[in-house]
Design a protein around this motif. Structure first.
Motif, short mmCIF file in Angstrom:
data_model
loop_
_atom_site.label_atom_id
_atom_site.label_comp_id
_atom_site.label_asym_id
_atom_site.label_seq_id
_atom_site.Cartn_x
_atom_site.Cartn_y
_atom_site.Cartn_z
N ALA A 1 -13.75 22.09 -7.95
CA ALA A 1 -12.61 22.31 -7.06
C ALA A 1 -11.50 23.06 -7.78
CB ALA A 1 -12.08 20.97 -6.53
N VAL A 2 -11.41 22.87 -9.09
CA VAL A 2 -10.38 23.53 -9.90
C VAL A 2 -10.57 25.04 -9.92
CG1 VAL A 2 -9.54 23.80 -12.27
CG2 VAL A 2 -9.92 21.51 -11.33
N VAL A 3 -11.83 25.49 -10.03
CA VAL A 3 -12.11 26.90 -10.31
C VAL A 3 -11.62 27.87 -9.22
CG1 VAL A 3 -13.91 28.57 -10.85
CG2 VAL A 3 -14.05 26.26 -11.77
N PRO A 4 -11.99 27.70 -7.94
CA PRO A 4 -11.53 28.69 -6.95
C PRO A 4 -10.03 28.70 -6.75
CG PRO A 4 -12.65 26.87 -5.87
CD PRO A 4 -12.88 26.71 -7.33
N GLY B 1 -12.05 23.24 -2.83
CA GLY B 1 -11.17 24.16 -3.55
C GLY B 1 -10.98 25.48 -2.83
N GLY B 2 -12.07 25.99 -2.23
CA GLY B 2 -11.98 27.25 -1.51
C GLY B 2 -11.05 27.16 -0.30
N ALA C 1 -5.39 28.19 -19.56
CA ALA C 1 -5.46 27.00 -20.41
C ALA C 1 -5.95 25.79 -19.64
CB ALA C 1 -4.08 26.72 -21.03
N THR C 2 -5.49 25.64 -18.40
CA THR C 2 -5.92 24.50 -17.59
C THR C 2 -7.41 24.55 -17.33
OG1 THR C 2 -3.75 24.35 -16.51
CG2 THR C 2 -5.61 23.33 -15.38
N ASN C 3 -7.91 25.71 -16.95
CA ASN C 3 -9.34 25.86 -16.69
C ASN C 3 -10.17 25.57 -17.94
OD1 ASN C 3 -10.92 26.34 -14.41
ND2 ASN C 3 -11.26 28.48 -14.92
#
Length: 400
Positions: free
Chosen positions: A310-313, A254-255, A205-207
């Protein structure tokens, strides 16, 4: 790092480019086809929604098949579909062909991330997933600006020829270095069982909300640059490259934090920054930037893309840790929600732009990102608590 990881980066470059290669020429496409600019944005939505629906479906249906073959078929569809888009006689035909290219992207998305995770040890998953996602960054840094330059010189249809050429390059890279990758052993992944895990639902949901909010404006990068700066055609390219620069910085950040205790703090900081960027878009579109509008827009684009990517990884690494044998399905669902978020954001932004004005799209996007930030702050502290990878792979039980 295995050479196949870099091949998967090029594959993501092809997928990311085909999704938005004509984004800088939406105004020209709309004028040529006799439709509103907001309606032209549905060409983005069609492919994105097809990817969103198809990716998790293919992840389940093709769970027992070898991964390399699936990737080859998906890229072949992308190649042929983009060549057909170049010759589409009208907007209806173009939408139909964008559904075809979305299907090719869905096949890639169904297994791409999980294949990358299989090729390395668990402690490297966060960094490898960020690297593979770097293909999307290259799409914004190189593919989209090239699309604007080629389309500005030869017409918007030439954007699809460029996309087909990049798909061909990705196909050649895959054939050259990708080994056969067997499916992950274990029970067939169950979407129902996966969605029963609260932290997995929260991550999804956040993504999704982050991408919906961001793409209310950024899906219309061409018109955005047109309105704020007065620039058009190939001059839009440098602003699209700013998306790539920001994405690269965001993926790197993010990584690095994806597999560490700082992941949640970094996630919340990224969402707050993304919220502020949507408010900045609204201000610039309302004409508050003055003589410095172009520089402020470039900075906002860099920061917005950096925050989003930055959110995705961070979320992908946590999903891979939670899902076990269901990792392909978890990452496919996450990827489909990203694509669905992009398509939904484009649709919401287009509707808002047509009926309330472009600046209002920025305010709507900010509201949606705020919802993502509140969800992350309230729910995501429980990520990983009491959940074993096995739970995600077990068959779903019927409810009471």
């Amino acid at each position: 790092m295995p050479p196949a990881i870099y091949a998967l980066l090029v594959v993501n470059f092809a997928v990311g480019t085909q999704g938005f290669v004509f984004g800088g020429l939406l105004s020209e496409m709309a004028a040529d086809l006799g439709i509103p600019v907001g309606t032209a944005g549905l060409a983005i939505t069609a492919s994105a929604v097809t990817f969103a629906i198809g990716s998790p479906v293919f992840a389940v249906l093709l769970a027992r098949l070898e991964r390399r073959a699936i990737l080859i078929v998906g890229l072949a569809i992308l190649l042929l579909g983009n060549l057909a888009c170049m010759a589409a006689p009208g907007f209806g035909a173009l939408i139909g062909l964008r559904l075809v290219t979305g299907t090719g992207a869905a096949l890639v998305g169904a297994v791409g991330g999980a294949t990358a995770a299989q090729l390395v040890s668990p402690e490297k998953r966060g960094r490898v997933l960020a690297l593979v996602l770097g293909g999307l960054t290259l799409a914004f840094m190189l593919g989209l600006p090239l699309g604007s330059a080629v389309g500005g010189a030869y017409g918007w249809r030439a954007c699809f020829a460029l996309s087909a050429a990049i798909a061909a390059l990705a196909l050649l890279a895959l054939l050259a270095v990708m080994p056969r990758v067997p499916p992950i052993p274990g029970p067939r992944p169950s979407p129902g069982a996966l969605l029963r895990i609260p932290p997995v639902r929260a991550a999804f949901a956040t993504n999704f909300l982050a991408f919906v909010g961001s793409f209310c404006v950024v899906a219309f990068t061409g018109p955005l640059v047109n309105q704020v700066t007065g620039l058009a055609g190939a001059a839009v390219g440098p602003f699209q490259a700013c998306i790539g620069v920001g994405s690269l910085l965001g993926l790197a950040a993010g990584g690095r934090t994806a597999d560490s205790p700082k992941g949640r703090t970094a996630l919340l900081a990224a969402l707050v920054l993304l919220l502020l960027c949507q408010l900045s878009y609204a201000s610039l579109l309302a004409g508050w930037g003055g003589a410095r509008s172009a520089w402020l827009l470039a900075l906002t684009i860099v920061l917005s893309a950096g925050a989003l990517f930055a959110v995705v990884p961070i979320l992908q690494a946590r999903l891979a840790a939670l899902a076990g044998a269901a990792t392909p399905l978890a990452l496919a669902l996450n990827g489909s929600l990203v694509s669905l978020g992009q398509g939904a954001g484009a649709a919401i932004g287009g509707f808002t732009r047509n009926h309330l004005g472009f600046a209002s799209a920025g305010l709507v996007g900010a509201t949606i990102v705020l919802a993502a930030a509140l969800l992350a702050a309230r729910v995501l502290p429980r990520l990983g608590a009491g959940v074993t990878p096995r739970e995600a792979a077990e068959p779903a039980r019927p409810g009471p």
